[in-house]
Enzyme design. Structure first.
Site, PDB file in Angstrom:
ATOM      1  N   GLY A  17      11.766  32.702 -16.937  1.00  0.00           N
ATOM      2  CA  GLY A  17      13.201  32.799 -16.627  1.00  0.00           C
ATOM      3  C   GLY A  17      14.016  32.894 -17.903  1.00  0.00           C
ATOM      4  O   GLY A  17      15.168  32.459 -17.961  1.00  0.00           O
ATOM      5  N   ASP A  21      20.546  32.602 -16.845  1.00  0.00           N
ATOM      6  CA  ASP A  21      21.759  31.958 -17.344  1.00  0.00           C
ATOM      7  C   ASP A  21      21.432  30.701 -18.172  1.00  0.00           C
ATOM      8  O   ASP A  21      21.945  30.520 -19.280  1.00  0.00           O
ATOM      9  CB  ASP A  21      22.642  31.598 -16.133  1.00  0.00           C
ATOM     10  CG  ASP A  21      23.862  30.819 -16.531  1.00  0.00           C
ATOM     11  OD1 ASP A  21      24.730  31.411 -17.198  1.00  0.00           O
ATOM     12  OD2 ASP A  21      23.949  29.615 -16.201  1.00  0.00           O
ATOM     13  N   LEU A  22      20.593  29.845 -17.630  1.00  0.00           N
ATOM     14  CA  LEU A  22      20.310  28.580 -18.323  1.00  0.00           C
ATOM     15  C   LEU A  22      19.621  28.829 -19.668  1.00  0.00           C
ATOM     16  O   LEU A  22      19.964  28.210 -20.682  1.00  0.00           O
ATOM     17  CB  LEU A  22      19.430  27.684 -17.434  1.00  0.00           C
ATOM     18  CG  LEU A  22      19.116  26.322 -18.025  1.00  0.00           C
ATOM     19  CD1 LEU A  22      20.365  25.455 -18.105  1.00  0.00           C
ATOM     20  CD2 LEU A  22      18.044  25.602 -17.224  1.00  0.00           C
ATOM     21  N   ARG A  24      19.760  31.505 -21.541  1.00  0.00           N
ATOM     22  CA  ARG A  24      20.643  32.146 -22.520  1.00  0.00           C
ATOM     23  C   ARG A  24      21.758  31.205 -22.987  1.00  0.00           C
ATOM     24  O   ARG A  24      22.166  31.225 -24.123  1.00  0.00           O
ATOM     25  CB  ARG A  24      21.244  33.432 -21.939  1.00  0.00           C
ATOM     26  CG  ARG A  24      20.216  34.565 -21.835  1.00  0.00           C
ATOM     27  CD  ARG A  24      20.819  35.873 -21.362  1.00  0.00           C
ATOM     28  NE  ARG A  24      21.525  35.700 -20.099  1.00  0.00           N
ATOM     29  CZ  ARG A  24      22.835  35.637 -19.981  1.00  0.00           C
ATOM     30  NH1 ARG A  24      23.621  35.772 -21.031  1.00  0.00           N
ATOM     31  NH2 ARG A  24      23.389  35.448 -18.804  1.00  0.00           N
ATOM     32  N   ARG A  51      10.806  39.013 -15.087  1.00  0.00           N
ATOM     33  CA  ARG A  51      10.386  40.298 -14.502  1.00  0.00           C
ATOM     34  C   ARG A  51      10.966  41.478 -15.263  1.00  0.00           C
ATOM     35  O   ARG A  51      10.411  42.572 -15.233  1.00  0.00           O
ATOM     36  CB  ARG A  51      10.838  40.380 -13.040  1.00  0.00           C
ATOM     37  CG  ARG A  51      10.024  39.531 -12.092  1.00  0.00           C
ATOM     38  CD  ARG A  51      10.687  39.520 -10.747  1.00  0.00           C
ATOM     39  NE  ARG A  51      12.112  39.152 -10.874  1.00  0.00           N
ATOM     40  CZ  ARG A  51      12.954  39.029  -9.859  1.00  0.00           C
ATOM     41  NH1 ARG A  51      12.531  39.259  -8.652  1.00  0.00           N
ATOM     42  NH2 ARG A  51      14.207  38.675 -10.062  1.00  0.00           N
ATOM     43  N   HIS A 240      21.738  12.625 -11.140  1.00  0.00           N
ATOM     44  CA  HIS A 240      22.418  12.152 -12.348  1.00  0.00           C
ATOM     45  C   HIS A 240      22.974  10.732 -12.202  1.00  0.00           C
ATOM     46  O   HIS A 240      22.741   9.871 -13.055  1.00  0.00           O
ATOM     47  CB  HIS A 240      23.585  13.078 -12.711  1.00  0.00           C
ATOM     48  CG  HIS A 240      23.186  14.504 -12.882  1.00  0.00           C
ATOM     49  ND1 HIS A 240      22.023  14.880 -13.504  1.00  0.00           N
ATOM     50  CD2 HIS A 240      23.796  15.650 -12.520  1.00  0.00           C
ATOM     51  CE1 HIS A 240      21.944  16.204 -13.507  1.00  0.00           C
ATOM     52  NE2 HIS A 240      23.008  16.692 -12.916  1.00  0.00           N
TER      53      HIS A 240
HETATM   54  P1  NAP Z   1      19.189  32.732 -13.140  1.00  0.00           P
HETATM   55  O1  NAP Z   1      20.303  33.068 -14.053  1.00  0.00           O
HETATM   56  O2  NAP Z   1      19.181  33.307 -11.761  1.00  0.00           O
HETATM   57  O3  NAP Z   1      17.838  33.146 -13.879  1.00  0.00           O
HETATM   58  C1  NAP Z   1      16.602  33.183 -13.238  1.00  0.00           C
HETATM   59  C2  NAP Z   1      15.544  33.689 -14.198  1.00  0.00           C
HETATM   60  O4  NAP Z   1      14.312  33.767 -13.481  1.00  0.00           O
HETATM   61  C3  NAP Z   1      15.820  35.058 -14.744  1.00  0.00           C
HETATM   62  O5  NAP Z   1      15.348  35.131 -16.074  1.00  0.00           O
HETATM   63  C4  NAP Z   1      14.964  35.957 -13.857  1.00  0.00           C
HETATM   64  O6  NAP Z   1      14.692  37.101 -14.581  1.00  0.00           O
HETATM   65  C5  NAP Z   1      13.763  35.062 -13.634  1.00  0.00           C
HETATM   66  N1  NAP Z   1      13.012  35.365 -12.412  1.00  0.00           N
HETATM   67  C6  NAP Z   1      13.500  35.464 -11.152  1.00  0.00           C
HETATM   68  N2  NAP Z   1      12.502  35.754 -10.294  1.00  0.00           N
HETATM   69  C7  NAP Z   1      11.371  35.856 -11.033  1.00  0.00           C
HETATM   70  C8  NAP Z   1      10.036  36.123 -10.732  1.00  0.00           C
HETATM   71  N3  NAP Z   1       9.617  36.402  -9.490  1.00  0.00           N
HETATM   72  N4  NAP Z   1       9.137  36.124 -11.727  1.00  0.00           N
HETATM   73  C9  NAP Z   1       9.522  35.860 -13.006  1.00  0.00           C
HETATM   74  N5  NAP Z   1      10.779  35.586 -13.361  1.00  0.00           N
HETATM   75  C10 NAP Z   1      11.689  35.594 -12.382  1.00  0.00           C
HETATM   76  O7  NAP Z   1      19.030  31.172 -12.947  1.00  0.00           O
HETATM   77  P2  NAP Z   1      19.471  30.015 -13.962  1.00  0.00           P
HETATM   78  O8  NAP Z   1      20.902  29.691 -13.709  1.00  0.00           O
HETATM   79  O9  NAP Z   1      19.065  30.372 -15.344  1.00  0.00           O
HETATM   80  O10 NAP Z   1      18.626  28.774 -13.421  1.00  0.00           O
HETATM   81  C11 NAP Z   1      17.237  28.635 -13.644  1.00  0.00           C
HETATM   82  C12 NAP Z   1      16.804  27.261 -13.102  1.00  0.00           C
HETATM   83  O11 NAP Z   1      17.496  26.244 -13.814  1.00  0.00           O
HETATM   84  C13 NAP Z   1      17.129  27.037 -11.622  1.00  0.00           C
HETATM   85  O12 NAP Z   1      16.154  26.195 -11.081  1.00  0.00           O
HETATM   86  C14 NAP Z   1      18.460  26.291 -11.679  1.00  0.00           C
HETATM   87  O13 NAP Z   1      18.653  25.500 -10.540  1.00  0.00           O
HETATM   88  C15 NAP Z   1      18.232  25.430 -12.907  1.00  0.00           C
HETATM   89  N6  NAP Z   1      19.463  24.977 -13.564  1.00  0.00           N
HETATM   90  C16 NAP Z   1      20.381  25.890 -14.008  1.00  0.00           C
HETATM   91  C17 NAP Z   1      21.519  25.444 -14.651  1.00  0.00           C
HETATM   92  C18 NAP Z   1      22.534  26.419 -15.183  1.00  0.00           C
HETATM   93  O14 NAP Z   1      23.513  25.950 -15.782  1.00  0.00           O
HETATM   94  N7  NAP Z   1      22.355  27.704 -15.034  1.00  0.00           N
HETATM   95  C19 NAP Z   1      21.741  24.070 -14.836  1.00  0.00           C
HETATM   96  C20 NAP Z   1      20.779  23.169 -14.379  1.00  0.00           C
HETATM   97  C21 NAP Z   1      19.641  23.643 -13.752  1.00  0.00           C
HETATM   98  P3  NAP Z   1      14.240  38.499 -13.916  1.00  0.00           P
HETATM   99  O15 NAP Z   1      15.211  38.804 -12.818  1.00  0.00           O
HETATM  100  O16 NAP Z   1      14.253  39.457 -15.056  1.00  0.00           O
HETATM  101  O17 NAP Z   1      12.877  38.262 -13.415  1.00  0.00           O
END
Ligand code: NAP
Length: 484
Positions: A17, A21-22, A24, A51, A240
Site C-alpha cells: 500500500g 494516502d497513509l 505518502r 498494484r 485510542h
Molecule cells: P488508500 O489511500 O486507499 O491506499 C491503499 C493502498 O493499498 C494503495 O497503495 C493501493 O495501491 C494499495 N492496494 C489496494 N488494493 C491492493 C491490492 N489488491 N494489492 C496490493 N495493493 C493494493 O488507503 P490509506 O488511507 O493509505 O489506508 C491504508 C490503511 O491504513 C487502511 O487500513 C486504513 O484504515 C489505515 N489507516 C489510514 C490512515 C490515514 O490517515 N490514511 C490512518 C490510520 C489508519 P494500488 O491501488 O496501486 O494497488
C-alpha cells in the site's frame, strides 16, 4: 536538549500500500526524517509495493513529491531527500494474486531485519499474510505491521487475529495504534513509574476523577460513508481512548517489557464495570452556518451513527473503586484537543480563611495535542500585599520548549516504525488486548442498535450535547473546557 539518535540494525522494510494516502502522508515522510536524523544505517532499504505498475524510478518520484507536499521545506534539504530516495525500491504486486512475490523474495536479503508493513485495507491482511508464507517471503524472524481498524467487532477482530496467527507468531505481529507512539503517552508511563512523586497519589484515595478528551474540530466530510458504518465508539473509543484509559489506570508492571505492560493493560479492560445506559451520551452534529450537518456529511438522512460519545466508566478494582473515568470524543467540536486530566481531591481540611472562589483544585493535565506536554494546576498565594488570598496557576511543560524543536518535529509513526525494527512490541496492541476492548464495546453498540434511539444533536463548535455536560454536573463535577 538534543535527542540522542541510536541507529537501528539494518533492515528491509516492505510497505504494502506504498502508494496510498497513509504511506505518502505519514509512513514515508516519517522514515525520511529518521533517515535524516542518522537513525537508518547504511544497509537499510525500503521496498514499496502496490498494484500500480511503477518501476523504482517512478515510485521514487511519487515519494519525492509526497515528502515535498507533507514536510515543511526546512525539514527536507534536497541532498538528504535524494539520498533517501536512493534507498527506495518498488515491486508491483496485487495482494490477491500470485505474481510478483518471487520478485519480492529475490530482492530481500537474508542478513537484515525483514519487516512487512500492511498499509492496506484490513480485508487484505489475510491474503497478504498467506502469500508471504506460501511464497516463502516471510522468515520466522520477520515482523508484520498492521494498521487500524483492527476489526469492526469482536468476531471480525478474532477472524483477523486468526488470519495472521495462521502464518505469524504473536511475537512477530505489530498492531499499530498511533496514539501509543505519541511522546506524551510514553511520558505518562515515565511520569508514573520513573518518579516517586505521583504514584503514591495515583489511586481513589487521592484522585477524584479522570477525564479523557479527544476532540476534533473537523467533521467527517470526505469519508462520511466509511465513518457512518463505524461511529465514534468504533473509530475512537474502542482503540485510542481505551488505550489512554489503560495506561492511566494500569498497575505498575514489574518491568518495562512488552508483555508485562500489556498484561496490565488487559487487566484494566477486564475490570471495567458494565456501563449503565444513563452513563452514556451519544451525539450527532447539526449544520453550522457554513458547515453541513452530520447527515449531509454521511449522506444518510436517517443515520443513527454517533459523531460524539461521552461516558462514565467505573473500574472495579482496589485502586479505582469510587473514582470514575469520564471519556468523550467527537467531531466538529470547539477545538482539536487530546488530553487526559487527572483531578485530585481537595485537601482534607482547609486552613485558609478565604478559600478561592471557583477553585478547581489540583489537576495534572497530560496533553497529547496540539502541544504535547504536561501541566500541573496548583493553588498558590495570590502575589502582593492584601492578606492570604489564594489563586491557581498552571505549571506548564511543553515538550517542544523543554526538549527542543528536533523532538517536536517527530511524529508517532517515526517512533513506532523504529520500535518495530528494534523488535520492541511495548507500544503495540496484543491480540488479546484488542479482543478484550471489542468484547467490552460490542454489547454497548448492540444495545444502541437494538434500542434504535437517535443520538442527540449538538452545535458545531460546541463542547458536545448538553447531556454530556450533565453527565458530570449531576456528579458535582465539570469537564475541563475544550481548548482551554
Ligand atoms: P488508500 O489511500 O486507499 O491506499 C491503499 C493502498 O493499498 C494503495 O497503495 C493501493 O495501491 C494499495 N492496494 C489496494 N488494493 C491492493 C491490492 N489488491 N494489492 C496490493 N495493493 C493494493 O488507503 P490509506 O488511507 O493509505 O489506508 C491504508 C490503511 O491504513 C487502511 O487500513 C486504513 O484504515 C489505515 N489507516 C489510514 C490512515 C490515514 O490517515 N490514511 C490512518 C490510520 C489508519 P494500488 O491501488 O496501486 O494497488
Amino acid at each position: 536538549m538534543v535527542a540522542r539518535v541510536i541507529p537501528v540494525s539494518p533492515f528491509d522494510l516492505v510497505i504494502f500500500g506504498a502508494t496510498g494516502d497513509l504511506a505518502r502522508r505519514k509512513i514515508l515522510p516519517g522514515l525520511f526524517l529518521r533517515f535524516k536524523s542518522g537513525q537508518m544505517p547504511e544497509k537499510a532499504r525500503i521496498i514499496g509495493s502496490a498494484r500500480s505498475d511503477f518501476d523504482s524510478a517512478e515510485f521514487r518520484k511519487v515519494i519525492g513529491a509526497a515528502i515535498e507536499e507533507f514536510l515543511d521545506e526546512e525539514h527536507r534539504p534536497a541532498e538528504a531527500v535524494t539520498a533517501f530516495l536512493d534507498r527506495l525500491e518498488y515491486v508491483h504486486i496485487d495482494a490477491m494474486g500470485d505474481t510478483g512475490w518471487s520478485d519480492l523474495k529475490a530482492i530481500l536479503r537474508d542478513d537484515v531485519i525483514r519487516t512487512f508493513y500492511l498499509s492496506v485495507s484490513p480485508s487484505l491482511f489475510g491474503a497478504i499474510a498467506e502469500r508471504l508464507s506460501k511464497h516463502r517471503v516471510a522468515t520466522p524472524e520477520a515482523r508484520i505491521v498492521v494498521e487500524k481498524p483492527f476489526g469492526h467487532d469482536l468476531a471480525s477482530a478474532k477472524a483477523l487475529n486468526a488470519d495472521l496467527l495462521r502464518y505469524f507468531m504473536e511475537e512477530q505481529i505489530y498492531r499499530i495504534d498511533h496514539y501509543l507512539g505519541k511522546e506524551t503517552v510514553q511520558n505518562l508511563m515515565a511520569l508514573r513509574f520513573a518518579n516517586s512523586l505521583f504514584e503514591p497519589l495515583w489511586n481513589a484515595t487521592h484522585i477524584d476523577h479522570v477525564q479523557i478528551t479527544v476532540a476534533e474540530s473537523l467533521g467527517v466530510g470526505g469519508r462520511g460513508g466509511y465513518y457512518d458504518q463505524s461511529g465514534a465508539m468504533r473509530d475512537m473509543v474502542q482503540n485510542h481512548l481505551m488505550q489512554l484509559l489503560c495506561l492511566t489506570a494500569m498497575e505498575p508492571p514489574s518491568k518495562f517489557a512488552p508483555n508485562s505492560v500489556r498484561d496490565e493493560k488487559v487487566k484494566v479492560i477486564e475490570a471495567l464495570d458494565p456501563v449503565a445506559p444513563e452513563d452514556i451520551v451519544r451525539g450527532q452534529y447539526r449544520a453550522g452556518r457554513d458547515e453541513p450537518s452530520y447527515f449531509e456529511d454521511a449522506e444518510n438522512p436517517d443515520s443513527r451513527t454517533e459523531s460524539f460519545v461521552a461516558m462514565k466508566l467505573k473500574i472495579a478494582n482496589w485502586r479505582w473503586a469510587g473514582t470514575p473515568f469520564y471519556l468523550r470524543t467527537g467531531k466538529r467540536l470547539r477545538d482539536r484537543v487530546s488530553e487526559i486530566t487527572v483531578v485530585f481531591r481537595d485537601p482534607p481540611h482547609m486552613i485558609f480563611p478565604n478559600p478561592m472562589e471557583g477553585r478547581k483544585g489540583n489537576a495534572l493535565i497530560i496533553r497529547l495535542q496540539p502541544d504535547e506536554g504536561i501541566t500541573l494546576r496548583t493553588t498558590i498565594k495570590e502575589p502582593g500585599p492584601g492578606g492570604m488570598r489564594l489563586t491557581e496557576v498552571d505549571m506548564d511543560m511543553t515538550f517542544a520548549d523543554a526538549l527542543g524543536s528536533d523532538l517536536h518535529a517527530q511524529d508517532a509513526y517515526e517512533r513506532l516504525i523504529m520500535d518495530v525494527i528494534r523488535g520492541d512490541q511495548t507500544l503495540f496492541m496484543r491480540g488479546d488486548e484488542v479482543e478484550a476492548a471489542w468484547g467490552w464495546a460490542d454489547p454497548l453498540i448492540a444495545g444502541w442498535q437494538e434500542s434504535g434511539k437517535r443520538p442527540v444533536p449538538y452545535d458545531v463548535g460546541s463542547s458536545g450535547p448538553e447531556e454530556a455536560l450533565m453527565l458530570l454536573h449531576r456528579d458535582g463535577r465539570r469537564w475541563r473546557p475544550i481548548g482551554d
